[in-house]
Design a protein around this motif. Structure first.
Motif, PDB file in Angstrom:
ATOM      1  N   UNK A   9       0.825  -1.200   0.000  1.00 31.15           N
ATOM      2  CA  UNK A   9       0.000   0.000   0.000  1.00 31.15           C
ATOM      3  C   UNK A   9       0.866   1.260   0.000  1.00 31.15           C
ATOM      4  N   UNK A  10       1.982   1.215   0.743  1.00 34.27           N
ATOM      5  CA  UNK A  10       2.889   2.361   0.763  1.00 34.27           C
ATOM      6  C   UNK A  10       3.496   2.585  -0.613  1.00 34.27           C
ATOM      7  N   UNK A  11       3.865   1.501  -1.285  1.00 34.01           N
ATOM      8  CA  UNK A  11       4.441   1.611  -2.627  1.00 34.01           C
ATOM      9  C   UNK A  11       3.425   2.195  -3.609  1.00 34.01           C
ATOM     10  N   UNK A  12       2.193   1.712  -3.525  1.00 38.02           N
ATOM     11  CA  UNK A  12       1.146   2.220  -4.429  1.00 38.02           C
ATOM     12  C   UNK A  12       0.901   3.708  -4.199  1.00 38.02           C
ATOM     13  N   UNK A 177      11.021  -2.114  12.903  1.00 39.19           N
ATOM     14  CA  UNK A 177      12.440  -2.382  12.633  1.00 39.19           C
ATOM     15  C   UNK A 177      12.626  -2.882  11.212  1.00 39.19           C
ATOM     16  N   UNK A 178      11.720  -3.754  10.766  1.00 35.32           N
ATOM     17  CA  UNK A 178      11.818  -4.297   9.404  1.00 35.32           C
ATOM     18  C   UNK A 178      11.727  -3.185   8.363  1.00 35.32           C
ATOM     19  N   UNK A 179      10.849  -2.221   8.591  1.00 35.53           N
ATOM     20  CA  UNK A 179      10.720  -1.096   7.660  1.00 35.53           C
ATOM     21  C   UNK A 179      11.965  -0.219   7.705  1.00 35.53           C
ATOM     22  N   UNK A 180      12.456   0.057   8.907  1.00 35.39           N
ATOM     23  CA  UNK A 180      13.645   0.893   9.048  1.00 35.39           C
ATOM     24  C   UNK A 180      14.883   0.228   8.445  1.00 35.39           C
ATOM     25  N   UNK A 221       6.577   6.937   4.288  1.00 42.77           N
ATOM     26  CA  UNK A 221       5.224   6.584   3.854  1.00 42.77           C
ATOM     27  C   UNK A 221       4.813   5.234   4.448  1.00 42.77           C
ATOM     28  N   UNK A 222       5.739   4.268   4.429  1.00 43.08           N
ATOM     29  CA  UNK A 222       5.446   2.943   4.981  1.00 43.08           C
ATOM     30  C   UNK A 222       5.200   3.025   6.485  1.00 43.08           C
ATOM     31  N   UNK A 223       6.001   3.807   7.184  1.00 42.25           N
ATOM     32  CA  UNK A 223       5.808   3.966   8.626  1.00 42.25           C
ATOM     33  C   UNK A 223       4.463   4.628   8.923  1.00 42.25           C
ATOM     34  N   UNK A 224       4.078   5.595   8.098  1.00 40.86           N
ATOM     35  CA  UNK A 224       2.799   6.271   8.320  1.00 40.86           C
ATOM     36  C   UNK A 224       1.636   5.309   8.109  1.00 40.86           C
ATOM     37  N   UNK A 225       1.750   4.459   7.102  1.00 43.23           N
ATOM     38  CA  UNK A 225       0.680   3.486   6.868  1.00 43.23           C
ATOM     39  C   UNK A 225       0.575   2.514   8.037  1.00 43.23           C
ATOM     40  N   UNK A 226       1.716   2.043   8.532  1.00 48.24           N
ATOM     41  CA  UNK A 226       1.715   1.151   9.689  1.00 48.24           C
ATOM     42  C   UNK A 226       1.131   1.865  10.910  1.00 48.24           C
ATOM     43  N   UNK A 227       1.461   3.125  11.046  1.00 50.45           N
ATOM     44  CA  UNK A 227       0.930   3.929  12.151  1.00 50.45           C
ATOM     45  C   UNK A 227      -0.590   4.066  12.052  1.00 50.45           C
TER      46      UNK A 227
END
Length: 250
Positions: A9-12, A177-180, A221-227
């Motif tokens: 979703x972050x990539x899209x 951690x995986x995203x970072x 963006x990925x961190x925001x989606x996870x948040x």
């Protein structure tokens, strides 16, 4: 939600909004990278000198970098928040709304940075234990990765945001951690290409580093989606998507 779904979703989102993201962040990144390259070259020259001298211009450059970084984080977070609610927003409006968050983000960044760097320097003083300090600092970095979201989305004070981020990340530390960890291949690739570009000339190195700095925003963006996903879960108390979540673009 699984980590693969978060990244997809972050990539899209990053792909679909890349032009506006670039319009908002690229000018800031260009100036930021330009200062970083100059400051890095100055530090290298001073390190090789017999009597290194670090003047006020170097301190001013570091302060400008911190300010630019805070503006950048504020702008991209405001944009992500507005788009996550399904609203359109202009670049000018993003910056107008972002300014109010720069002071608290600066304070939060200083407090968080001191906490993380103190552990590194403390353990580094004991030689081989430096790697332990780095590991602990990276773990702390992951627990504080949502401070900017807490400041802007939750409207918390810097200290409240730090505390809230630490509590919030408890159940999602491994995913965070995986995203970072995506920073690692990005830094390795960008570092190699930056050295190659430097042999051609400063303009190419500047463009190369700026492009990779922009690509690194995907991690935000990925961190925001996870948040956002876990914020809704924590609020509702279950894993059932709400109506807002079904229409969320991030």
């Amino acid at each position: 939600m699984s980590l693969s779904a978060i990244l997809t979703e972050a990539y899209n989102f990053f792909r679909n909004h890349i032009s506006q993201l670039a319009a908002i962040t690229f000018p800031l990144l260009l100036v930021q990278v330009m200062i970083q390259l100059w400051l890095g070259n100055e530090m290298l020259m001073q390190a090789q000198a017999e009597t290194p001298e670090f003047g006020g211009i170097h301190a001013a450059a570091m302060m400008v970098l911190l300010l630019l970084f805070s503006i950048l984080i504020a702008a991209i977070t405001v944009y992500l928040e507005v788009r996550s609610r399904g609203h359109d927003v202009s670049s000018a409006m993003v910056f107008k709304q972002s300014i109010q968050f720069v002071p608290p983000l600066l304070l939060a960044g200083v407090f968080s940075g001191l906490a993380i760097l103190t552990l590194v320097m403390l353990f580094a003083a004991f030689g081989p234990f430096g790697i332990v300090g780095f590991g602990i600092s990276f773990y702390l970095f992951s627990r504080l990765a949502y401070v900017n979201f807490m400041v802007i989305v939750e409207r918390l004070t810097p200290l409240e945001a730090i505390k809230a981020s630490f509590i919030f990340t408890g159940p999602i530390t491994l995913k965070t951690i995986a995203i970072l960890m995506l920073y690692i291949p990005l830094i390795l690739i960008s570092g190699t290409l930056s050295q190659m570009a430097a042999q051609v000339g400063f303009p190419l190195q500047l463009i190369t580093d700026t492009v990779f700095a922009f690509l690194g925003l995907f991690i935000n963006v990925a961190l925001f989606r996870l948040y956002m996903v876990n914020r809704k879960i924590n609020t509702s108390g279950d894993d059932t998507p709400t109506d807002d979540d079904k229409h969320t673009e991030v």
